[in-house]
Design a protein around this motif. Structure first.
Motif, PDB file in Angstrom:
ATOM      1  N   GLY A 227     -12.377  14.655  -3.782  1.00 38.56           N
ATOM      2  CA  GLY A 227     -11.229  15.436  -4.225  1.00 38.56           C
ATOM      3  C   GLY A 227     -11.578  16.593  -5.132  1.00 38.56           C
ATOM      4  N   ASN A 228     -12.670  17.292  -4.846  1.00 41.91           N
ATOM      5  CA  ASN A 228     -13.049  18.475  -5.599  1.00 41.91           C
ATOM      6  C   ASN A 228     -12.938  19.712  -4.705  1.00 41.91           C
ATOM      7  N   ILE A 229     -12.752  20.870  -5.318  1.00 43.00           N
ATOM      8  CA  ILE A 229     -12.609  22.125  -4.576  1.00 43.00           C
ATOM      9  C   ILE A 229     -13.712  23.093  -4.992  1.00 43.00           C
TER      10      ILE A 229
ATOM     11  N   ASP B 149     -20.097  22.233  -0.624  1.00 40.67           N
ATOM     12  CA  ASP B 149     -19.298  21.040  -0.871  1.00 40.67           C
ATOM     13  C   ASP B 149     -19.212  20.798  -2.370  1.00 40.67           C
ATOM     14  N   SER B 150     -19.032  19.584  -2.764  1.00 42.07           N
ATOM     15  CA  SER B 150     -18.726  19.284  -4.164  1.00 42.07           C
ATOM     16  C   SER B 150     -19.960  19.106  -5.037  1.00 42.07           C
ATOM     17  N   ILE B 151     -21.159  19.055  -4.459  1.00 39.60           N
ATOM     18  CA  ILE B 151     -22.397  19.050  -5.236  1.00 39.60           C
ATOM     19  C   ILE B 151     -23.142  20.339  -4.921  1.00 39.60           C
ATOM     20  N   CYS B 152     -23.462  21.101  -5.947  1.00 38.41           N
ATOM     21  CA  CYS B 152     -24.085  22.405  -5.750  1.00 38.41           C
ATOM     22  C   CYS B 152     -25.406  22.469  -6.504  1.00 38.41           C
ATOM     23  N   ASN B 153     -26.456  22.867  -5.817  1.00 39.55           N
ATOM     24  CA  ASN B 153     -27.782  23.002  -6.424  1.00 39.55           C
ATOM     25  C   ASN B 153     -28.269  24.434  -6.256  1.00 39.55           C
ATOM     26  N   VAL B 154     -28.544  25.095  -7.367  1.00 41.74           N
ATOM     27  CA  VAL B 154     -29.050  26.467  -7.342  1.00 41.74           C
ATOM     28  C   VAL B 154     -30.266  26.560  -8.251  1.00 41.74           C
ATOM     29  N   ASP B 155     -31.045  27.614  -8.084  1.00 45.60           N
ATOM     30  CA  ASP B 155     -32.223  27.856  -8.938  1.00 45.60           C
ATOM     31  C   ASP B 155     -33.126  26.632  -9.000  1.00 45.60           C
ATOM     32  N   SER B 156     -33.504  26.138  -7.826  1.00 48.61           N
ATOM     33  CA  SER B 156     -34.416  24.994  -7.699  1.00 48.61           C
ATOM     34  C   SER B 156     -33.811  23.678  -8.177  1.00 48.61           C
TER      35      SER B 156
ATOM     36  N   VAL C 286     -24.786   7.733  -2.996  1.00 48.23           N
ATOM     37  CA  VAL C 286     -23.771   8.706  -3.418  1.00 48.23           C
ATOM     38  C   VAL C 286     -22.888   9.024  -2.213  1.00 48.23           C
ATOM     39  N   LYS C 287     -21.599   8.781  -2.361  1.00 51.39           N
ATOM     40  CA  LYS C 287     -20.642   8.997  -1.284  1.00 51.39           C
ATOM     41  C   LYS C 287     -19.839  10.250  -1.576  1.00 51.39           C
ATOM     42  N   ILE C 288     -19.835  11.195  -0.630  1.00 55.57           N
ATOM     43  CA  ILE C 288     -19.136  12.471  -0.803  1.00 55.57           C
ATOM     44  C   ILE C 288     -18.038  12.562   0.244  1.00 55.57           C
ATOM     45  N   VAL C 289     -16.775  12.518  -0.200  1.00 55.46           N
ATOM     46  CA  VAL C 289     -15.656  12.469   0.740  1.00 55.46           C
ATOM     47  C   VAL C 289     -14.475  13.293   0.220  1.00 55.46           C
ATOM     48  N   ASN C 290     -13.662  13.782   1.157  1.00 48.32           N
ATOM     49  CA  ASN C 290     -12.359  14.364   0.845  1.00 48.32           C
ATOM     50  C   ASN C 290     -12.427  15.529  -0.142  1.00 48.32           C
ATOM     51  N   ASN C 291     -13.479  16.337  -0.018  1.00 49.75           N
ATOM     52  CA  ASN C 291     -13.588  17.547  -0.834  1.00 49.75           C
ATOM     53  C   ASN C 291     -13.217  18.751   0.017  1.00 49.75           C
TER      54      ASN C 291
END
Length: 229
Positions: free
Chosen positions: A201-203, A208-215, A223-228
């Motif tokens: 439930g993230n926007i 998606d709801s997990i963001c990785n930048v700069d290494s 880890v379950k990622i759903v309904n984003n």
């Protein structure tokens, strides 16, 4: 002179407030929603995870060892300021944060007695406290108002920073945010250890709801990622 004295009073109050937090045996800091203690036990727990992490931000694992933060079930916000959309739960090197406890001294003296799936421990971006659900499953209709841009921030944290046993929900990256992704978890050059999480439930504007930048490269286990969105 009056201004100086007033400032001194505020400074002394702030120092005494921060120094009140005290880990219990085994370097464990206890957090239980609604409590108002210093964190030494479930009976004397801190009331907010944000308070515990703020205090732990200066933790020195090389000299003080690993700090554990045990968090009882309930909904936790990263700030009490409903306008501070930049507020996140900032992960800290050498600090292991575990959710899923009932908060009972008689039955929970060991990490392995918790039940993180039954005792829902929610980290929410609902800082203005008006979302339509505790745990967001439909962000299009259930997120109301202006939530935190990112619920959890693992930036610059290493593998010794651990988050384990939480539901992460209600983050909302929009056009006002400097970052364009990561409503649930944002990592800029972060490498935290993430375990036993539901990110829902993230926007975000991108990804998606997990963001990785700069290494950024967290270690994910269960880890379950759903309904984003």
């Amino acid at each position: 002179m009056k201004t100086f004295c007033f400032g001194m009073v505020l400074s002394i109050f702030a120092v005494s407030f921060l120094s009140a937090q005290t880990p219990g045996a085994g370097n464990i800091l206890y957090v239980k929603k609604g409590s108002s203690g210093n964190g030494t036990s479930w009976e004397d727990a801190l009331g907010e995870l944000s308070e515990a992490l703020s205090w732990a931000s200066g933790w020195d694992p090389a000299n003080e060892g690993m700090l554990r933060i045990w968090v009882a079930k309930g909904k936790y916000l990263p700030t009490s300021d409903e306008t501070d959309r930049n507020a996140s739960f900032q992960l800290v090197n050498g600090v292991h944060v575990y959710g899923g406890f009932l908060g009972d001294r008689g039955t929970e003296g060991d990490l392995y007695t918790r039940d993180w799936e039954k005792n829902e421990t929610i980290l929410s971006g609902d800082i203005d406290r008006n979302d339509k659900a505790q745990v967001i499953n439909d962000p299009n209709t259930q997120i109301i108002g202006k939530n935190s841009y990112a619920v959890v921030n693992g930036s610059h944290a290493e593998g010794r920073a651990v988050l384990d046993g939480f539901i992460i929900t209600g983050g909302h990256v929009d056009e006002n945010s400097k970052m364009k992704c990561g409503g649930g978890i944002y990592n800029s050059n972060g490498k935290p250890t993430l375990r036993n999480l539901i990110v829902t439930g993230n926007i975000s504007l991108q990804g998606d709801s997990i963001c990785n930048v700069d290494s950024g490269s967290p270690e994910l286990t269960n880890v379950k990622i759903v309904n984003n969105r």
